[in-house]
Scaffold this active site. Sequence first.
Site, PDB file in Angstrom:
ATOM      1  N   ASP A 181       0.990  -0.953  -0.063  1.00  0.00           N
ATOM      2  CA  ASP A 181       0.417   0.097  -0.050  1.00  0.00           C
ATOM      3  C   ASP A 181       0.715   1.050   0.073  1.00  0.00           C
ATOM      4  O   ASP A 181       0.093   2.260  -0.382  1.00  0.00           O
ATOM      5  CB  ASP A 181      -0.825   0.413   1.779  1.00  0.00           C
ATOM      6  CG  ASP A 181      -1.555  -1.273   1.385  1.00  0.00           C
ATOM      7  OD1 ASP A 181      -2.330  -1.045  -0.045  1.00  0.00           O
ATOM      8  OD2 ASP A 181      -2.235  -1.953   2.206  1.00  0.00           O
ATOM      9  N   ILE A 182       2.383   1.591   1.010  1.00  0.00           N
ATOM     10  CA  ILE A 182       2.387   2.045   1.410  1.00  0.00           C
ATOM     11  C   ILE A 182       3.389   3.011   0.037  1.00  0.00           C
ATOM     12  O   ILE A 182       3.080   4.202  -0.380  1.00  0.00           O
ATOM     13  CB  ILE A 182       3.703   2.347   2.479  1.00  0.00           C
ATOM     14  CG1 ILE A 182       2.233   2.122   3.699  1.00  0.00           C
ATOM     15  CG2 ILE A 182       4.448   3.781   1.980  1.00  0.00           C
ATOM     16  CD1 ILE A 182       2.977   1.887   5.196  1.00  0.00           C
TER      17      ILE A 182
END
Length: 408
Positions: A181-182
């Site tokens: 995600d990051i």
Amino acid sequence: MTTVAAMGALSGLRVLDLTLMMAGPYASMLLGDHGAEVIKVEPLEGDYVRSVGPYRPDDQLRNFGGYFQSVNRNKKSIALNLKEPEGREILIELVKQTDVLVENYRAGVMDRLGLSYETLRDVRPQLVYAAVRGFGDPRTGNSPYVNWPAYDPIAQAMGGIMGITGSSDGEPAKVGPGVGDIVPAIMCAFGVLAAVYRAKQTGRGQFLDVSMVDAVLALSERIIYQHSYEGKVPKPEGQRHPFLTPFGIVRCKDGHITLACHTDAFWSRLCELMERPALASDPRLKTEVARRENADLVYGAISEYTMKRTKRELLEELGGHVPFSPVYNVADIAADPHFAAREMLVELEHPGALGRMAVAGVPVKMTETPGGVRRRAPMLSEHAAEILTGVGIDEQRLKSLRDRGVVG
């Protein structure tokens, strides 16, 4: 300090944040940390992450927990029912005053709502429309998996990072933080700024697409050239680097430390610090190639030294002399003066709970326009009145919209 400096380098940039969970909210958070006005447009029930926690035991409201607080600070919130025509009309009015829109729904969702990039571009030609999806958007490359749902572990698995992470016996492992995600979020924020720069020059925005899987592959770039140049299919690497030695994790008396002493100069210095200078001239260990071929001998010699010492003792003996660090847990981080000096643990108020709670700070430091964590995460639709006033909706109409389930 000027007002612009106090607010950050992106002061004056307006972002509509139609994102949920982690990847999208993290991307818009990065923009908000550096001064952008970020308006989080949530469904009436709110971002799902509000219900995830973790919550403080004394939190009487439970409007959001630590997860939501961490990645939604520096934002305002309005809840809109985009399934209703009036909700979509309000969003379009907001777009008219917006520089950037970020969303992370599945491909086609916004199109079916009548809120596609092409529709919004007609309303606001300079709009930068950013999408973060598991497998991208057909506008930039039609993946056969375009309609598959995706979360962090899916991106880690297909993007290649999971295949080289884990014990050296071949068992793969998930990377602890949500890099699936990051990393896409960071790339999305970078893409937004590139597209905004272009829009300022030309007056034309564009569609920006980040695939979570693509972003993880870009993070794992080493496996591509290893396969192409050497014909290898890299496997989980355990605690060592595949072609740098020593470069990895070593046990010590009370835990683990890391070393990156692969160059001849650092290896020689490490041998001096371990009081075994003869190792540096040993033909089996003298060069980088030799150390790689005799990695077990290298790590065995280092372990003889480290297993007699604690992390603290090794920090005092090796710290600053060679690339070294203890393997920290969060308690170690909270106690280390580096993170206090760099303002990397920031305390925020939390509605419904006593005291202040910590979130990670802003890692990009600027001298003229410093970013920062200026406000806590918003309560659901906390800023509806303020936001809607800006598009000509008064208190009486807002009450009507709320009564009819258009606005939260």
